[in-house]
Design a protein around this motif. Structure first.
Motif, PDB file in Angstrom:
ATOM      1  N   CYS A   1      20.518  12.061  -0.301  1.00 57.98           N
ATOM      2  CA  CYS A   1      20.357  10.631  -0.003  1.00 57.98           C
ATOM      3  C   CYS A   1      18.902  10.246   0.191  1.00 57.98           C
ATOM      4  N   GLY A   2      18.089  11.190   0.680  1.00 55.21           N
ATOM      5  CA  GLY A   2      16.672  10.905   0.887  1.00 55.21           C
ATOM      6  C   GLY A   2      16.352  10.304   2.235  1.00 55.21           C
ATOM      7  N   HIS A   3      17.366   9.877   3.000  1.00 49.95           N
ATOM      8  CA  HIS A   3      17.045   9.229   4.276  1.00 49.95           C
ATOM      9  C   HIS A   3      17.707   9.858   5.493  1.00 49.95           C
ATOM     10  N   CYS A   4      18.551  10.868   5.315  1.00 46.58           N
ATOM     11  CA  CYS A   4      19.175  11.491   6.492  1.00 46.58           C
ATOM     12  C   CYS A   4      18.149  12.414   7.177  1.00 46.58           C
TER      13      CYS A   4
ATOM     14  N   CYS B   1      17.139  15.394   4.960  1.00 44.39           N
ATOM     15  CA  CYS B   1      16.292  14.986   3.828  1.00 44.39           C
ATOM     16  C   CYS B   1      14.887  14.668   4.310  1.00 44.39           C
TER      17      CYS B   1
ATOM     18  N   CYS C   1      21.592  17.941   2.560  1.00 42.53           N
ATOM     19  CA  CYS C   1      21.739  16.503   2.827  1.00 42.53           C
ATOM     20  C   CYS C   1      23.058  16.230   3.547  1.00 42.53           C
ATOM     21  N   LEU C   2      22.988  15.456   4.598  1.00 45.93           N
ATOM     22  CA  LEU C   2      24.186  15.161   5.401  1.00 45.93           C
ATOM     23  C   LEU C   2      25.110  14.187   4.677  1.00 45.93           C
ATOM     24  N   GLU C   3      24.583  13.507   3.659  1.00 54.23           N
ATOM     25  CA  GLU C   3      25.415  12.603   2.858  1.00 54.23           C
ATOM     26  C   GLU C   3      25.374  13.031   1.393  1.00 54.23           C
TER      27      GLU C   3
HETATM   28 ZN   LIG Z   1      20.239  13.214   2.996  1.00 58.69          ZN
END
Ligand SMILES: [Zn+2]
Ligand SMILES: [Zn+2]
Length: 351
Positions: free
Chosen positions: A94-97, A100, A109-111
């Motif tokens: 996702c790039g934002h968790c 990440c 990644c958590l998502e």
């Molecule tokens: Zn992530």
């Protein structure tokens, strides 16, 4: 706009349906699929042998070894235009968790989404595919779609050799366990570096192919003590770089016997959910440096650059053992399931 798309509903239950494609959201591309290879992991999901394909969450569209052509870009996407030939990432972070943001591999990644394995990330076994531009990569327009479909596959073997914390050069003895499509990619990546490249596979056709694609030696692990065979062709040194591409229990166990001192070991072949007996004490005394490969981060652009330099030296078309039209998906899957020895890469073709 309507399109024919395949959905995996469960083991041996793959259906093609005509569906209305959703409108593009910001950052997305509508891509017309040009070709899609069937991966061993697609086969395992189809056969119900793998927990990777999440049909427990709902029907999903498989296909992560693909290429196609952009037909429409969302208005905010300026860097892709209709006509661009593209492929894409499989493991999508996702790039934002939190993970990440810490810079961990996409598999952390958590998502995490996985293209072609989950309902929230449809793959390319369909006439069209919608994908965010951040996971989409252009390749040169003079490549055919079959070559484009090899990029994702190749990136995994290439990562096994080069993403493995370092380097490989002509001073190395590189051992590739498993001569399937990922193994042949690792073989090419190792051999172009000049390393003494050794492929281990029990299937004669795979050993012969490995020799045609750059291996210096191809060994049959069933023919005796494979660690001794490796020492014999490495001047007694053992592997200095090793990549496990087979996912096979015996192949995995042999890693610890074959790896020479300070060997850089990469695990690429899937064996999740199984325990494998192996002599792990050798990790200590051989000082092995072992790394995984979950979501080969940021490797697609580099893979395309690498392939641009070397692809004409190897007959990639000859690696595609079967070509079938998308409409014959059932037949293509049957071939990939039943003829594992000679179905090296089954490619789906599209109009
Ligand atoms: Zn992530
Ligand atoms: Zn794959």
């Amino acid at each position: 706009m309507k399109a024919r798309i395949a959905f995996m509903h469960g083991p041996r239950d793959l259906r093609i349906r005509e569906v209305e494609l959703p409108k593009l959201e910001p950052g997305q591309l509508l891509i017309k699929v040009g070709a899609c290879g069937i991966c061993g992991s697609d086969v395992e999901c189809f056969e119900g042998k793998s927990a990777e394909g999440r049909y427990d969450l709902g029907p999903f569209t498989p296909g992560h070894e693909w290429s196609g052509q952009v037909v429409e870009a969302a208005p905010d996407v300026g860097d892709f235009k209709p006509g661009d030939k593209v492929t894409g990432d499989c493991v999508m972070a996702c790039g934002h968790c939190r993970n990440c943001k810490e810079g961990l591999m996409p598999s952390a990644c958590l998502e995490m989404r996985e293209l072609g394995f989950m309902p929230n990330s449809p793959g390319a076994m369909g006439e069209y595919l919608i994908l965010e531009r951040r996971y989409t990569h252009k390749f040169p327009s003079d490549w055919n779609y079959f070559m484009g479909s090899w990029i994702e596959n190749f990136s995994v073997g290439y990562w096994g050799i080069w993403g493995n914390g370092g380097y490989i050069d002509a001073s190395d003895h590189a051992v590739v366990i498993g001569g399937g499509p990922i193994g042949i990619s690792a073989t090419i990546a190792a051999s172009v570096s000049g390393a003494n490249t050794i492929v281990i596979d029990p299937l004669p056709a795979r050993r012969e192919r490995a020799l045609r694609y750059g291996a210096d030696h191809a060994l049959d692990p069933a023919a005796g003590d494979v660690a001794k065979m490796v020492r014999d062709v490495t001047d007694g040194r053992g592997a200095t770089v090793l990549v496990e591409c087979s996912g096979n229990d015996k192949g995995i166990a042999s890693v610890f016997d074959i790896a020479g001192h300070s060997c850089r070991v990469g695990f690429v072949g899937h064996s999740i959910g199984r325990k494998v007996r192996a002599e792990l004490g050798r990790v200590i005394w051989s000082n092995l440096r072992i790394v995984g490969s979950g979501g080969t981060r940021n490797f697609m652009v580099r893979t395309i650059r690498f392939l641009s330099r070397i692809k004409d030296k190897y007959d990639f078309d000859a690696l595609n053992s079967h070509y079938l039209p998308f409409g014959e998906l059932d037949k293509a899957m049957e071939i990939a399931c039943k003829e594992k020895a000679n179905a090296f890469k089954v490619m789906l073709t599209f109009d």
